[in-house]
Write an enzyme that holds these catalytic residues in place. Sequence first.
Site, PDB file in Angstrom:
ATOM      1  N   LYS A 203     -32.495  11.340   4.343  1.00 11.92           N
ATOM      2  CA  LYS A 203     -31.667  11.476   5.546  1.00 11.92           C
ATOM      3  C   LYS A 203     -32.431  11.071   6.815  1.00 11.92           C
ATOM      4  O   LYS A 203     -33.537  10.567   6.743  1.00 11.92           O
ATOM      5  CB  LYS A 203     -31.144  12.913   5.644  1.00 11.92           C
ATOM      6  CG  LYS A 203     -30.372  13.358   4.391  1.00 11.92           C
ATOM      7  CD  LYS A 203     -29.082  12.578   4.186  1.00 11.92           C
ATOM      8  CE  LYS A 203     -28.495  12.726   2.793  1.00 11.92           C
ATOM      9  NZ  LYS A 203     -28.013  14.049   2.453  1.00 11.92           N
TER      10      LYS A 203
HETATM   11  C1  LIG Z   1     -27.246  14.849   1.431  1.00 16.02           C
HETATM   12  C2  LIG Z   1     -25.877  15.333   1.598  1.00 16.02           C
HETATM   13  C3  LIG Z   1     -25.504  16.654   1.316  1.00 16.02           C
HETATM   14  C4  LIG Z   1     -26.417  17.633   0.647  1.00 16.02           C
HETATM   15  O1  LIG Z   1     -27.596  17.876   1.309  1.00 16.02           O
HETATM   16  P1  LIG Z   1     -28.870  18.431   0.507  1.00 16.02           P
HETATM   17  O2  LIG Z   1     -29.843  18.688   1.616  1.00 16.02           O
HETATM   18  O3  LIG Z   1     -29.322  17.370  -0.442  1.00 16.02           O
HETATM   19  O4  LIG Z   1     -28.468  19.687  -0.183  1.00 16.02           O
HETATM   20  C5  LIG Z   1     -24.202  17.041   1.593  1.00 16.02           C
HETATM   21  N1  LIG Z   1     -23.308  16.174   2.103  1.00 16.02           N
HETATM   22  C6  LIG Z   1     -23.617  14.896   2.351  1.00 16.02           C
HETATM   23  C7  LIG Z   1     -22.581  13.987   2.916  1.00 16.02           C
HETATM   24  C8  LIG Z   1     -24.902  14.428   2.088  1.00 16.02           C
HETATM   25  O5  LIG Z   1     -25.206  13.132   2.307  1.00 16.02           O
END
Ligand SMILES: *Cc1c(COP(=O)(O)O)cnc(C)c1O
Length: 400
Positions: A203
Amino acid sequence: MTTRRHARLALDGGRPVRATLLPYARQQISDEDVAAVAAALRSDWLTTGPGVPRFEASLAAATGARHAVAFSSGTAALHGAMVAAGLGPGDEAITTPLTFVATANAVLYAGAEVRFADVDAGNLLIDPAKVVAALTPRTRAIVAVDYAGHPADYESLRRAAGRAPGGPLTIIADASHSLGAVRDGRHVGTMADMTTLSFHPAKLLTTGEGGAVLTDQDDLAACLRRFRNHGIATELAARMDWTYAMVELGYNYRLTDIGAALGSSQLARLDEFLARRRDLAVSYAANLAGHRYLDLPTVEAGTNPAWHFLFVQLRLDRLTVDRGGVYRALRAEGIGVNVHYIPVHQHPFYRERYPGSAFPVVDAAYDRLLTLPLFAGMTSADVGDVVAALDKVTRAYGTD
Ligand SMILES: *Cc1c(COP(=O)(O)O)cnc(C)c1O
């Protein structure tokens, strides 16, 4: 068989555009990040220390939200948001099928049911008109996803919520892709009742695993803080004895001080990361605009996306192979393309739970989707490689 001359694909034994795979995402770790984590490791607190509130205060300041509540993952943050919204058995939440499964799963964790609403064909964001059509007397929340870093149309979603037959709705933004994005002068973190973030290494910034919920509402923030700490009332935390009161069922969803130290250090470079991502997106757009075999995403007026990734939609009507064929050929060329996402309702678990679900826009878009590499550490030469490989592969498979 085509008789046109073109470079032999790596898949067919030709020379790949790149010798090593360019990933679609990669964390950006500096010496300062390493030093911040080392300092946390040497401190008195590996968890429940001062690093977490410090990170939360920086997040709130960076986004303009009144409260930031850190969680152990973006998924845990989503779970917290659903519970804080009051979702439970008998309730429904409307969300987009074009997301990571965690968004919809979190609704189910809270005991409520999911209703999907189809997306807009250009930006692939949840379509407010489809949300209106999915409202029922049981609807309690709308969970939008800022797909690829482009904020959803929260103004229209707010209007849709006003027409809910079952009374006022909570608007939740899954902003796992969009930290730092702006739409109509509003920053991510201030457009919805609650905004969730993920700090997974793919991210915009990372804490290893981690997440947060942003909100302006004091009661929601208090609920989120209890929920991530076993349901223990936070007002008693400052008491200098052994007593505490668990007042509801919560979880251990705390972020560590190690993760928070990394997050604070990363957050100091968020603007730099965003500027780089936006430059790369501009460069892709300049190179791929009007491409015969690709459609680029549309960006709404007044919007500055965060560009967690850049997606394209293949013109399958002009290609002799399907998306899988293009994907495999690009991977062989050393380009780490990906697909975001298999629509949630197409997964076996959701097919069984909600049989017969079909969403024509997202189902058609999914067959054409490809995610191109985009991360802050990418160079202009990397973009050049992706564009060269796209040209090579689409020319080899083009119908003319
Ligand atoms: C990455 C992501 C999540 C989950 O986040 P984690 O930190 O991996 O638990 C939820 N929604 C979206 C759209 C994502 O890209």
